[in-house]
Design a protein around this motif. Structure first.
Motif, PDB file in Angstrom:
ATOM      1  N   GLU A  37       0.832  -1.212   0.000  1.00 29.74           N
ATOM      2  CA  GLU A  37       0.000   0.000   0.000  1.00 29.74           C
ATOM      3  C   GLU A  37       0.864   1.258   0.000  1.00 29.74           C
TER       4      GLU A  37
ATOM      5  N   GLU B 238       3.665   1.623  -1.489  1.00 32.08           N
ATOM      6  CA  GLU B 238       4.091   1.823  -2.882  1.00 32.08           C
ATOM      7  C   GLU B 238       2.943   2.423  -3.689  1.00 32.08           C
ATOM      8  N   GLU B 239       1.734   1.889  -3.471  1.00 31.43           N
ATOM      9  CA  GLU B 239       0.556   2.393  -4.202  1.00 31.43           C
ATOM     10  C   GLU B 239       0.329   3.870  -3.956  1.00 31.43           C
ATOM     11  N   ARG B 240       0.607   4.303  -2.739  1.00 31.40           N
ATOM     12  CA  ARG B 240       0.375   5.703  -2.398  1.00 31.40           C
ATOM     13  C   ARG B 240       1.611   6.558  -2.613  1.00 31.40           C
ATOM     14  N   GLY B 241       2.627   5.988  -3.250  1.00 32.04           N
ATOM     15  CA  GLY B 241       3.773   6.800  -3.658  1.00 32.04           C
ATOM     16  C   GLY B 241       4.789   7.059  -2.568  1.00 32.04           C
TER      17      GLY B 241
ATOM     18  N   ALA C  82       8.016   6.717  -2.590  1.00 37.79           N
ATOM     19  CA  ALA C  82       9.175   7.465  -3.093  1.00 37.79           C
ATOM     20  C   ALA C  82       8.825   8.948  -3.270  1.00 37.79           C
ATOM     21  N   TRP C  83       7.606   9.210  -3.737  1.00 38.35           N
ATOM     22  CA  TRP C  83       7.154  10.588  -3.959  1.00 38.35           C
ATOM     23  C   TRP C  83       7.037  11.317  -2.625  1.00 38.35           C
TER      24      TRP C  83
ATOM     25  N   ILE D 188       8.699  10.666   0.135  1.00 39.29           N
ATOM     26  CA  ILE D 188      10.033  10.910   0.700  1.00 39.29           C
ATOM     27  C   ILE D 188      10.730  12.063  -0.015  1.00 39.29           C
ATOM     28  N   SER D 189      10.685  12.065  -1.337  1.00 39.51           N
ATOM     29  CA  SER D 189      11.369  13.151  -2.058  1.00 39.51           C
ATOM     30  C   SER D 189      10.726  14.502  -1.739  1.00 39.51           C
TER      31      SER D 189
END
Lengths: 300, 274
Positions: free
Chosen positions: B117, B119-122, B124-125, B127-128
Motif C-alpha cells: 500500500e 508503494e501504491e500511495r507513492g 518514493a514521492w 520521501i522526495s
C-alpha cells in the motif's frame, strides 16, 4: 529483473533453411513475446519489439543517440570517477576493483553520463543513467555529476532532461550515497529559480534513492511503457510483508493509474514529445500563430 | 577498556527501552500538544508531531515513533512511516513556517515502510517531497538521531541546518542485515557489514556529515532521563546559535547555507579530460 534482448545466432540453432552464412546476431528474440525479430528492424524501431511493444534496456550512449540531434551532444564532467571513502571491502573484493571491472565492462567511468545537446533544435542539459554500471546505483560521483549538470543547465538557460534508472544506492559508499538524495534535490533549485523545465523520464528499472529524490520532484515525470518503478523492490516487499503482489504492480501503467506520473511515452515518440513539452512549458512556439477564430472558420 | 564495536552500537541504537520521540517531547517541552494527520489520507502513528514551549519559545517537534512494547511497536509499524507520515511532516513543517517557529526532529526508524500500500500511495514521492520541504524550510531546523537512522526513511526528516547524533545512534544507507545479504550474500554477516559500512555517530562526525555527537551519561536505555536532559542542553545551545544565524543572515541566505551544506557532501576523483 527482466532479461535483455539477447542476440542469437539462429543458424547455429538448427534453422538451416535460413542458410549457413547468416552472421551472428542477425536475429533477436523478444524476451517477452518470444518473437524472432530481424535485429536491424528491431534497432530501427529504437529497440522496441515491433510485435508486443516490449522496450529493451538501452545503454546510456544508445539512449543519447536516439534522443538528441545528430552530432549535438557534448559531454560534461567526464573526468569524474569514484573514490573509496569507506575503504570498502566485501568478500575480499575492494570497492576500487569492483569499480574498475564495471568501468571495463561498461566503457563508462560512472553510472551517469551528462552533457549538453539539442533535441529538435531545443537546447537541453542531459543526464542519463547507465544501468550497466553497478546497476546505476547512486554514489558520490552520480550525485555530483547530476548536481553539476543541473546547475550548468540553469546557467546556460537549458531545460534539464534526465533519464532515471537505478537499482538503488551504492552500498560501497555507505552514508555518502545516502546523502546524494538531498544533494540532487538542492541542485535542481537552480532550475526552479530560473523557471527552466526539469523533466524526468523513468526507464526500466527505477528504484530506491533515485526514485526517492530528484526523479520524483521534477516538473513533469514521464515513463516508458512497461518500466518497473518504485521505492522498495518487489522481492523486498514480498519478503518483508509476505504479501502477494498483483500483476502489473509498480509498472509505469500502474503508476499512471495511481496518479504518480504525468504520462507514458513510447520510446519512438520520446524525442518529439520532450521537445514539445519544453516548448509548451516555456511558451516558445516555432510555428506561425493560429487564431482560434480563424481555425474554427476553416474547420467548417 | 572494552572496545564497543559497530554491531554493539546497532544493538544499543535499536534497544526497545531507549527513549523514543514522545519521551523527548514529554520531558523537554512545556505543555506540549500533539498534532495529528496529513489532511489527505490518515494519521500515521509512526510519525509524531507536537507543538510546545522549549525554554522561552514555541517550537515544532517532528519525529519517528517506535513502540516501547511489542504491542505498541505493531501499532506504530515499528517506527516505519508510510507515505502519510511524510505528508504529515510536510504539513506540520508548513505550519511552522507560517508562524516562524523553529523545528526540531528526532530520527529513529529502521526504514520507510516497504509495503504494497505504501508503494501504491507513492512512498518514493512522499520521501522526495519531504526532503524538498525540509531543504526549503523557511525556519531554523535541527535534527537529532536518537536511535536508528535507517536509510531514506530516516533521512527525509533529517536534512536540517544541524544534524546531531547521540553517542549510540547510527545512520546507514541500508540496514547491516540488508547490506550483508546483498554484498556478502549472507544476512548473518551483519556484524561485519556494520563495521565496514561506517555507520556510527563517531564515523559520521569524522565524515563531516554530523555536527556533534551527544554523549550518553549511560547507554540511553539505562538512563533515559539523563540522556534526554543532555539532549535538551545541547539542543538549547544549537537552537540559540541557529536563531542568531538566521536573524543575522535572514531566511533566504540562511537557507542557502543549508543548501550549500548538502550540496557539498561526497568524495570523488577528478581528472582533466583531454
Amino acid at each position: 529483473m527482466r532479461p535483455r534482448f539477447r542476440r542469437r545466432n539462429v543458424a547455429s540453432e538448427g534453422t538451416e533453411s535460413l542458410g549457413p552464412s547468416i552472421p551472428d546476431g542477425l536475429w533477436s528474440k523478444c524476451p517477452r513475446c518470444r518473437e524472432l525479430i530481424y535485429t536491424r528492424e528491431f534497432e530501427r524501431n529504437h529497440s522496441v519489439c515491433p510485435r508486443c511493444g516490449y522496450h529493451a534496456r538501452l545503454t546510456a550512449r544508445q539512449r543519447i543517440a536516439l534522443i538528441v540531434d545528430p552530432e549535438s551532444f557534448v559531454e560534461w564532467d567526464a573526468g569524474l570517477s569514484p573514490a573509496d571513502p569507506l575503504q570498502f571491502v566485501a568478500l575480499g573484493e575492494p570497492y576500487p576493483r569492483k569499480v574498475a571491472e564495471a568501468q571495463e565492462r561498461s566503457g563508462e567511468r560512472e553510472a551517469l553520463v551528462t552533457g549538453a545537446a539539442t533535441i529538435l533544435g531545443v537546447p537541453v542539459g542531459l543526464a542519463v543513467a547507465e544501468f550497466g554500471f553497478l546497476g546505476a546505483s547512486m554514489g558520490s560521483v552520480f550525485g555530483e555529476k547530476f548536481a553539476r549538470a543541473a546547475e550548468r543547465a540553469a546557467v546556460e538557460d537549458r531545460a534539464f532532461i534526465v533519464f532515471a534508472s537505478s537499482g538503488g544506492a551504492r552500498m560501497h559508499e555507505g552514508v555518502f550515497s545516502l546523502f546524494q538524495l538531498p544533494k540532487t534535490i538542492v541542485a535542481v533549485e537552480s532550475l526552479s529559480e530560473r523557471r527552466l523545465p526539469f523533466i524526468t523520464v523513468l526507464v526500466d528499472p527505477c528504484y530506491g534513492g533515485v526514485t526517492a529524490s530528484f526523479a520524483t520532484v521534477a516538473d513533469l515525470i514521464l515513463a516508458e511503457p512497461g518500466a518497473m518503478i518504485g521505492f522498495a523492490g518487489p522481492r523486498v516487499i514480498e519478503q518483508v510483508t509476505r504479501q502477494k503482489l498483483p500483476a502489473g504492480f509498480q509498472s509505469a501503467e500502474f503508476l499512471l493509474q495511481h496518479g504518480m506520473i504525468d504520462a507514458i511515452v513510447p520510446r519512438p515518440r520520446l524525442r518529439e514529445e520532450l521537445a514539445h513539452y519544453i516548448r509548451l512549458l516555456t511558451n516558445q512556439h516555432s510555428a506561425s500563430p493560429v487564431s482560434f477564430v480563424t481555425r474554427q472558420e476553416s474547420d467548417r | 577498556m572494552m572496545q564497543i564495536t559497530a554491531w554493539d552500537r546497532v544493538q544499543l541504537a535499536r534497544h526497545q527501552a531507549r527513549p523514543h520521540t514522545l519521551d523527548y517531547i514529554t520531558e523537554l517541552l512545556e505543555e506540549p500538544r500533539e498534532l495529528h494527520g496529513d489532511r489527505l489520507f490518515r494519521d500515521d502513528p509512526a510519525v509524531v508531531a507536537a507543538i510546545g514551549r522549549f525554554g522561552t519559545r514555541s517550537v515544532i517537534v517532528l519525529g519517528h515513533q517506535k513502540g516501547a512494547s511489542t504491542t505498541e511497536n505493531v501499532a506504530r509499524n515499528f517506527g516505519m512511516p508510510r507515505p502519510e507520515g511524510y505528508r504529515k511532516a510536510i504539513r506540520i513543517l508548513h505550519l511552522a513556517e507560517k508562524f516562524g517557529l523553529p523545528v526540531i526532529t528526532f530520527i529513529d526508524t529502521p526504514a520507510a515502510d516497504p509495503g504494497l500500500e505504501s508503494e501504491e500511495r507513492g512512498q518514493a514521492w512522499a520521501i522526495s517531497s519531504c526532503l524538498q520541504a525540509f531543504l526549503r524550510a523557511q525556519v531554523p531546523t535541527l535534527a537529532v538521531v536518537i536511535g536508528e537512522g535507517g536509510s531514506g526513511g530516516a533521512l527525509a526528516l533529517a536534512v536540517c541546518d544541524r544534524l546531531l547524533m547521540l553517542e549510540n545512534a547510527i545512520f546507514a544507507v541500508a540496514s547491516p542485515e540488508a547490506c550483508a545479504a546483498i554484498l556478502w550474500r549472507d544476512a548473518a554477516r551483519a556484524p561485519e557489514a556494520a563495521e565496514t559500512m561506517r555507520i556510527t555517530a563517531q564515523e559520521l562526525l569524522r565524515f563531516g556529515i554530523a555536527d556533534e555527537v551527544i554523549p550518553e551519561p549511560a547507554p540511553a536505555h539505562l538512563d533515559a532521563s539523563g540522556t534526554i536532559r543532555r539532549v535538551g542542553q545541547v539542543l538549547e545551545r544549537h537552537l540559540e546559535e541557529l536563531l542568531q544565524l538566521w536573524h543575522k543572515h535572514g531566511p533566504a541566505h540562511a537557507r542557502r547555507l543549508r543548501w550549500a551544506r548538502y550540496r557539498a557532501i561526497g568524495l570523488w576523483h577528478e581528472e582533466p579530460v583531454t
